[in-house]
Design a protein around this motif. Structure first.
Motif, PDB file in Angstrom:
ATOM      1  N   MET A  81       5.591 -86.336  61.226  1.00 48.58           N
ATOM      2  CA  MET A  81       5.016 -86.160  59.778  1.00 48.58           C
ATOM      3  C   MET A  81       6.165 -85.650  58.862  1.00 48.58           C
ATOM      4  O   MET A  81       6.728 -84.705  59.143  1.00 48.58           O
ATOM      5  N   ILE A  82       6.331 -86.298  57.956  1.00 47.33           N
ATOM      6  CA  ILE A  82       7.072 -85.782  56.611  1.00 47.33           C
ATOM      7  C   ILE A  82       6.096 -84.903  55.571  1.00 47.33           C
ATOM      8  O   ILE A  82       5.186 -85.705  55.014  1.00 47.33           O
ATOM      9  N   VAL A  83       6.611 -83.582  55.358  1.00 47.18           N
ATOM     10  CA  VAL A  83       5.804 -82.912  54.487  1.00 47.18           C
ATOM     11  C   VAL A  83       6.531 -82.487  53.453  1.00 47.18           C
ATOM     12  O   VAL A  83       7.772 -81.992  53.389  1.00 47.18           O
ATOM     13  N   ARG A  84       6.170 -82.506  52.103  1.00 43.46           N
ATOM     14  CA  ARG A  84       6.857 -82.358  51.035  1.00 43.46           C
ATOM     15  C   ARG A  84       6.067 -80.694  50.551  1.00 43.46           C
ATOM     16  O   ARG A  84       5.015 -80.637  50.302  1.00 43.46           O
ATOM     17  N   ILE A  85       7.142 -79.833  50.245  1.00 43.84           N
ATOM     18  CA  ILE A  85       6.555 -78.519  49.651  1.00 43.84           C
ATOM     19  C   ILE A  85       7.086 -78.652  48.004  1.00 43.84           C
ATOM     20  O   ILE A  85       8.227 -78.635  47.837  1.00 43.84           O
ATOM     21  N   MET A  86       6.184 -78.559  47.091  1.00 44.46           N
ATOM     22  CA  MET A  86       6.465 -79.041  45.833  1.00 44.46           C
ATOM     23  C   MET A  86       7.570 -77.831  45.268  1.00 44.46           C
ATOM     24  O   MET A  86       7.303 -76.859  45.620  1.00 44.46           O
ATOM     25  N   GLY A  87       8.669 -78.548  44.692  1.00 42.57           N
ATOM     26  CA  GLY A  87       9.772 -77.581  44.387  1.00 42.57           C
ATOM     27  C   GLY A  87      10.993 -77.204  45.213  1.00 42.57           C
ATOM     28  O   GLY A  87      11.656 -76.449  44.797  1.00 42.57           O
ATOM     29  N   GLU A  88      10.599 -77.549  46.561  1.00 39.26           N
ATOM     30  CA  GLU A  88      11.545 -77.154  47.680  1.00 39.26           C
ATOM     31  C   GLU A  88      12.212 -78.270  48.485  1.00 39.26           C
ATOM     32  O   GLU A  88      13.305 -78.342  48.626  1.00 39.26           O
ATOM     33  N   GLY A  89      11.333 -79.388  48.677  1.00 43.66           N
ATOM     34  CA  GLY A  89      12.003 -80.538  49.554  1.00 43.66           C
ATOM     35  C   GLY A  89      11.050 -80.909  50.527  1.00 43.66           C
ATOM     36  O   GLY A  89       9.848 -80.502  50.587  1.00 43.66           O
ATOM     37  N   GLN A  90      11.754 -81.632  51.428  1.00 34.51           N
ATOM     38  CA  GLN A  90      10.861 -82.012  52.579  1.00 34.51           C
ATOM     39  C   GLN A  90      11.291 -81.502  53.938  1.00 34.51           C
ATOM     40  O   GLN A  90      12.530 -81.171  54.081  1.00 34.51           O
ATOM     41  N   VAL A  91      10.234 -81.701  54.735  1.00 35.38           N
ATOM     42  CA  VAL A  91      10.236 -81.232  56.170  1.00 35.38           C
ATOM     43  C   VAL A  91       9.799 -82.268  57.126  1.00 35.38           C
ATOM     44  O   VAL A  91       8.873 -82.754  56.727  1.00 35.38           O
ATOM     45  N   VAL A  92      10.491 -82.365  58.350  1.00 34.49           N
ATOM     46  CA  VAL A  92       9.558 -83.327  59.377  1.00 34.49           C
ATOM     47  C   VAL A  92       9.262 -82.203  60.305  1.00 34.49           C
ATOM     48  O   VAL A  92       9.409 -81.226  60.794  1.00 34.49           O
ATOM     49  N   LEU A  93       7.764 -82.701  60.579  1.00 34.11           N
ATOM     50  CA  LEU A  93       6.935 -81.671  61.238  1.00 34.11           C
ATOM     51  C   LEU A  93       6.238 -82.566  62.388  1.00 34.11           C
ATOM     52  O   LEU A  93       5.638 -83.569  62.077  1.00 34.11           O
ATOM     53  N   ALA A  94       6.299 -81.999  63.627  1.00 34.09           N
ATOM     54  CA  ALA A  94       5.647 -82.864  64.729  1.00 34.09           C
ATOM     55  C   ALA A  94       4.047 -82.820  64.458  1.00 34.09           C
ATOM     56  O   ALA A  94       3.389 -81.614  64.053  1.00 34.09           O
ATOM     57  N   ASP A  95       3.513 -83.871  64.810  1.00 35.88           N
ATOM     58  CA  ASP A  95       1.900 -84.051  64.631  1.00 35.88           C
ATOM     59  C   ASP A  95       1.479 -82.875  65.383  1.00 35.88           C
ATOM     60  O   ASP A  95       0.503 -82.541  65.079  1.00 35.88           O
ATOM     61  N   SER A  96       2.038 -82.457  66.316  1.00 34.10           N
ATOM     62  CA  SER A  96       1.301 -81.443  67.339  1.00 34.10           C
ATOM     63  C   SER A  96       1.109 -80.172  66.698  1.00 34.10           C
ATOM     64  O   SER A  96       0.074 -79.265  67.006  1.00 34.10           O
ATOM     65  N   HIS A  97       1.755 -79.913  65.701  1.00 27.75           N
ATOM     66  CA  HIS A  97       1.328 -78.673  64.897  1.00 27.75           C
ATOM     67  C   HIS A  97       0.290 -78.582  63.963  1.00 27.75           C
ATOM     68  O   HIS A  97       0.112 -77.672  63.121  1.00 27.75           O
ATOM     69  N   VAL A  98      -0.312 -80.005  63.492  1.00 22.47           N
ATOM     70  CA  VAL A  98      -1.256 -80.043  62.522  1.00 22.47           C
ATOM     71  C   VAL A  98      -2.501 -79.171  62.911  1.00 22.47           C
ATOM     72  O   VAL A  98      -2.920 -78.432  61.970  1.00 22.47           O
ATOM     73  N   ALA A  99      -2.807 -79.008  64.109  1.00 24.57           N
ATOM     74  CA  ALA A  99      -4.036 -78.008  64.491  1.00 24.57           C
ATOM     75  C   ALA A  99      -3.611 -76.736  64.088  1.00 24.57           C
ATOM     76  O   ALA A  99      -4.722 -75.828  63.566  1.00 24.57           O
ATOM     77  N   GLU A 100      -2.616 -76.052  64.295  1.00 21.25           N
ATOM     78  CA  GLU A 100      -2.246 -74.750  63.934  1.00 21.25           C
ATOM     79  C   GLU A 100      -2.279 -74.484  62.536  1.00 21.25           C
ATOM     80  O   GLU A 100      -2.633 -73.577  62.130  1.00 21.25           O
TER      81      GLU A 100
END
Length: 92
Positions: A1-20
């Motif tokens: 999953m690609i996540v954007r933090i506004m004003g910072e940029g994007q990170v790739v995050l494993a779907d397995s971390h969504v629950a946390e």
């Protein structure tokens, strides 16, 4: 999953971390509903820190479609409220 933090940029995050992340999202939602400004600020920073910790940053020159957009660390309670879905910032 690609996540954007506004004003910072994007990170790739494993779907397995969504629950946390959803645990922090649930706390953030409760603090917003109760109007707990200091708690909201602390939890927002904890959520963004966790995304940064668990994710791998994409290069600045890479622009991929973001599956999830999170507010900037200095976003106000009202700005974050306008970004909310029925189940918080993070679906699931």
């Amino acid at each position: 999953m690609i996540v954007r933090i506004m004003g910072e940029g994007q990170v790739v995050l494993a779907d397995s971390h969504v629950a946390e992340l959803n645990k922090l999202d649930d706390i953030l939602l409760a603090e917003m509903e109760s109007g707990d400004g200091p708690g909201f600020r602390t939890t927002l920073h904890a959520l963004l820190d966790k995304v940064r910790e668990l994710g791998a940053p994409l290069p600045d020159d890479s622009l991929e479609p973001s599956e999830l957009i999170l507010p900037a660390p200095d976003a106000t309670l009202e700005e974050v409220r306008s970004m909310l879905r029925d189940d918080g910032l993070i679906p699931g």
